[in-house]
Design an enzyme around this catalytic site. Structure first.
Site: not given
Ligand SMILES: Cc1ncc(COP(=O)(O)O)c(C=O)c1O
Ligand SMILES: Cc1ncc(COP(=O)(O)O)c(C=O)c1O
Lengths: 415, 155, 415, 155
Positions: A226, A123, A203, A200, A366
């Site tokens: 999430k 992401h 998910q 990270d 993203c």
């Molecule tokens: C794999 C992953 N990493 C990071 C993020 C970023 O999370 P957030 O937008 O809550 O900071 C997301 C969510 O969009 C994600 O799916």
């Protein structure tokens, strides 16, 4: 088929609505999850009974608020099996936590010629912080590729991670491919080469049991929203000795020891990394979300989503014109299902599904470098959570069929 | 409601333009170009315009990827502005983006937009407004010779 | 005496409670404000009807959530009279906003030998970011002193701000001294010397009308939770051309244009500065707080607090053993009243007041250099807001009297 | 309730210690020293200890500013540990901090603490627990020769 995990009718009033005159089927859980009443009530209770600023107050409300806030930290600590509460830092979300690590640990430890290794399916939040750090430090950013099935290519990982590697940063679960990465093996690879591992967990934490101590990750970031928590709150886990040695990220109230005109010292962990008034209600709401998830059980949640995938995925794969990305074997596929329909643009597909009450996402999720790697511009994505049911899966399948027919009836398809 | 509402978005003429977009090609020579992106979905448009010395649009072409709405909008936009003066084209872009956010305009202005006027019901699909306005926004920025940017502004 | 501004009974249920068997009198508003039901209901409504992630969604909930989030931005824009919504960046709070400016604008524009000018009464959140920037850049941090009355010494400001000055950062209202600074004059001084001005509006925006365009500030940060909004949300105002020229602060989802393997481009304002999922519900709740404040009117709120100060301050000053800091003239004193009682430690005073149901703060109020400057270790602090009444003021006065007596009855006083 | 509950916090003996703290002075020579801070209020304690070669507390002194509770706690702590071995003192520190967070301890352990045992009712004033534990925490860290730090840890 899976039993019902939650009393959706009472716990998630948002799901009892119609959208475009159709029953709402919410399949955008990878973007954000719905919040059970228990979480919303925790917020309401805090604001109506205990609201005060924390840590520095002597009065009763301040003491109650502080206890509730630190209690939430303990809940999160136990949820991810961290050894100490000092290793649990409240952040704004996964993005905030990953930027924190890149700007403090990364800034202090990455030098010209060093390597940072991430995967091609990251992401943007676990990609651009490292990319920009690499640019700034004249370090090299390397990408681990995928197998044909969309899983992390561990042979490539073993080749990419070298003694020059300082940081390995990989998602525990992909927000596009529907795959889980072998974090424990990656951690070992990283440590064998003297690198640290940043996970990270955005998910992963909402959908499966996670034990950061067992995984032996050095840092691990995830978002509250999430996992049924409020927006604007997340957690960064970090090993105590690493956090101890790091400079602060932001400066301000609450994170200080002594402040003199020309210099300052910092508070102990975890407060050193919590500058200014934090999202107090958010942390407390996230604690309530953890209670909710624990009540059901992360094992059961994972099994439920797996059951749904076992039901849904083969049916999607069997539908003419549907392309599903990531593993075709349901056993290897999480509840995140990226797909395309005919040569329709996913944006058009998502609009059509929305007319049927089915909420899916469309776009690059993203993950532009991944899209480029897969030779795609965008995909649609359906993503499941504990409240989804077989009826929801059926509704998606019907709506997809109808969408196909709608666009086939027209004289044309989009390019 | 099911899919029936979709008919008002995906009108025949829109599907036609999307399927057989007009002016979807690069220009051999151009005076004004821009690359814009729809941040909502990552779609991209490269717009090329050839202005005459007295600022008339002698030729226009676009390339890029996009959804039905953005592709047909670009096609209809290109049709509508061919041969127009820079000033006229800018006025049309303004009319279009006003229309997309529901502002009233005299019928004569809408007529100017030709096929593109049909996108007025995009209003019912707020998430798709950006798809429809992207090419008009690109037109405006290209004509005003603003530097390339990475994404469209809030419409 | 001031008329009632709000229906406290129905709007602020938290205030209808007893603490230590006494009616709660909440006088810790400078730390955080209570939230009217209208704000809490905005959160509940969002989570129960519209919750979705914003900007990238095609489906109905995502569209509703995006509209609500951007609508909140417009409310904040108009509340502080910013010219454009692109100049309003949602942050985690004032601390986050001030760190953002120091880490981006400051990092890019302050060089060795340059000067940064702040005041001696700054909150740590508007002090340490500049102090650390100065250390890192080998720049000089200069402090503007105070007049005998605790107001900003403008003669000293004129002396300290020179052509070497790159940034002037001062609080619009002090969280200790109860003073308002002449921001417009400071901005002019800064601009005359080619410096930019950063305003810390954390204690101003909740209590008085603020017009950033008229003030001509370059940046201006404040927190939602002190103005009846939720925790974890705040605003950074910045002039468009400055924001435009600045690098991003955090990297991740939503703030990008194109992302390639080795480089990226950024989204337009304001999203360039909003990486990752924002505190969506928080922003919407803050919008509801703005509605609530606007409904009453900032002028009336300011007048109400002034009335209370006019009533309370002379009575406190007249009480033997009470020392009030900042201006002794109520007309010059905001609703933030720092004080000490006899030679009791403020911590003991706050505990005693809490026994009477009166919530005040005790400590250094995140302003250690100010404490040192005043030759104090700590003070107690009572701070007012729109729901406070003359009865609350009376209760404070009685409780102070009783606290005095309690400790005088004992054989001793603390050092 | 008003102020009556305060009587259980500010007992006579506590007020006495606060008013006339014992051992409140710097030492001419010391083997273990530490400066700690109560982050809640900014109070500071400098603790100096002189250990004999066989690790007995030969002398102890503290300086710094603080509230009634922290001053009297430091005074009572100093009284209690004078002449004790390092090991005994560490055990007392543990007893005290356990007591402050409400853990049960045998009466004999509490008796060891002498006057300091009276602070057991600090539990009713959670915001003041740190004030009471600061000096014991300083004692522990000084004896364990941990480096100076800027603030106390969560108790
Ligand atoms: C794999 C992953 N990493 C990071 C993020 C970023 O999370 P957030 O937008 O809550 O900071 C997301 C969510 O969009 C994600 O799916
Ligand atoms: C003057 C001033 N500036 C900045 C802050 C920091 O605000 P926050 O803690 O909400 O980030 C505060 C609040 O404590 C304050 O009073």
């Amino acid at each position: 088929m899976a039993q019902k995990l939650s009393d959706t009718q009472t716990d998630f009033p948002i799901l009892n609505q119609e959208v475009n005159d159709e029953r709402l089927v919410y399949l955008d859980n990878a973007a954000t999850a719905q919040k059970p009443n228990q979480v919303v009530e925790a917020l309401v209770h805090f604001y109506q009974h205990d609201n005060a600023n924390v840590h520095r107050g002597v009065h009763t409300l301040a003491e109650r608020a502080t206890a509730a806030y630190e209690d939430a930290r303990h809940k999160l600590q136990h949820f991810i099996h961290a050894e100490k509460p000092t290793e649990v830092i409240f952040t704004k979300g996964a993005t905030d936590g990953l930027n924190l690590v890149a700007s403090t640990y990364g800034e202090a430890n990455v030098k010209a010629g060093d390597e940072i290794v991430i995967s091609i399916m990251e992401h943007h939040s676990n990609l651009i912080p490292w990319q920009q750090l690499a640019i700034k430090k004249h370090a090299t950013l390397k990408y681990i590729g995928l197998t044909a099935d969309g899983e992390l290519d561990m042979a490539d990982a073993a080749a990419k991670i070298t003694d020059k590697t300082k940081i390995v940063a990989v998602a525990h679960a992909s927000n596009v491919m529907g795959t889980v990465t072998p974090v424990k093996a990656l951690v070992k690879l990283a440590h064998d080469h003297g690198a640290i591992f940043v996970g990270d967990g955005a998910q992963a934490v909402p959908h499966m049991p996670v034990d950061v101590t067992d995984l032996d990750v050095d840092f691990y970031a995830f978002s509250g929203h999430k996992m049924m928590g409020p927006t604007g709150i997340g957690v960064l886990y970090g090993k105590e000795d690493l956090l101890q040695a790091m400079p602060p990220y932001q400066y301000g109230g609450e994170m200080i020891g002594f402040v003199h005109r020309d210099n300052s010292t910092w508070a102990e962990l975890p407060w050193k990394f919590e500058a200014g008034t934090q999202n107090i209600a958010g942390a407390i709401g996230l604690g309530a979300a953890v209670d909710y998830l624990n009540n059901i059980g992360m094992d059961r949640i994972q099994a439920h989503e797996q059951d749904l995938v076992n039901y849904l995925l083969p049916k999607m794969e069997a539908m003419p014109g549907v392309t599903v990305y990531g593993p075709q074997d349901p056993a290897k596929h999480t509840g995140v299902i990226a797909f395309n329909l005919d040569n329709l643009h996913p944006h058009d597909v998502a609009t059509a599904l929305d007319m049927e009450g089915v909420a899916v996402r469309a776009g690059h999720h993203c993950a532009q470098p991944l899209m480029e790697y897969l030779g795609l511009v965008a995909t649609a994505r359906a993503s499941l959570y504990l409240y989804n049911t077989q009826a929801d899966a059926d509704k998606l399948l019907t709506a997809l069929q109808e969408t196909k027919e709608f666009f086939n009836h027209g004289t044309v398809k989009a390019k | 409601m099911g899919l029936s509402k979709l008919n008002s978005l995906y009108r025949e003429v829109i599907l036609d333009h999307a399927d057989h977009p007009h002016h979807k090609h690069a220009l051999a020579e151009s005076t004004n170009t821009i690359t814009l992106k729809n941040p909502t979905c990552g779609d991209v448009i490269n717009l090329e315009i050839k202005l005459t010395p007295d600022d008339k649009i002698a030729d226009i072409g676009f390339t890029g990827d996009g959804c039905t709405i953005s592709q047909s909008s670009a096609s209809m936009m290109s049709d509508a502005v061919m041969g127009k003066s820079k000033e006229e084209a800018l006025k049309m872009a303004k009319t279009f983006s006003d229309m997309a956010i529901g502002k009233e305009h005299p019928q004569a202005d809408l007529d100017e937009l030709q096929d593109a006027a049909i996108l007025s019901n995009i209003m019912q699909f707020p998430a798709r407004i950006k798809c429809a306005t992207l090419s008009w926004w690109a037109l405006q920025r290209a004509l005003l010779e603003e530097t390339d940017d990475t994404s469209e502004e809030e419409s």
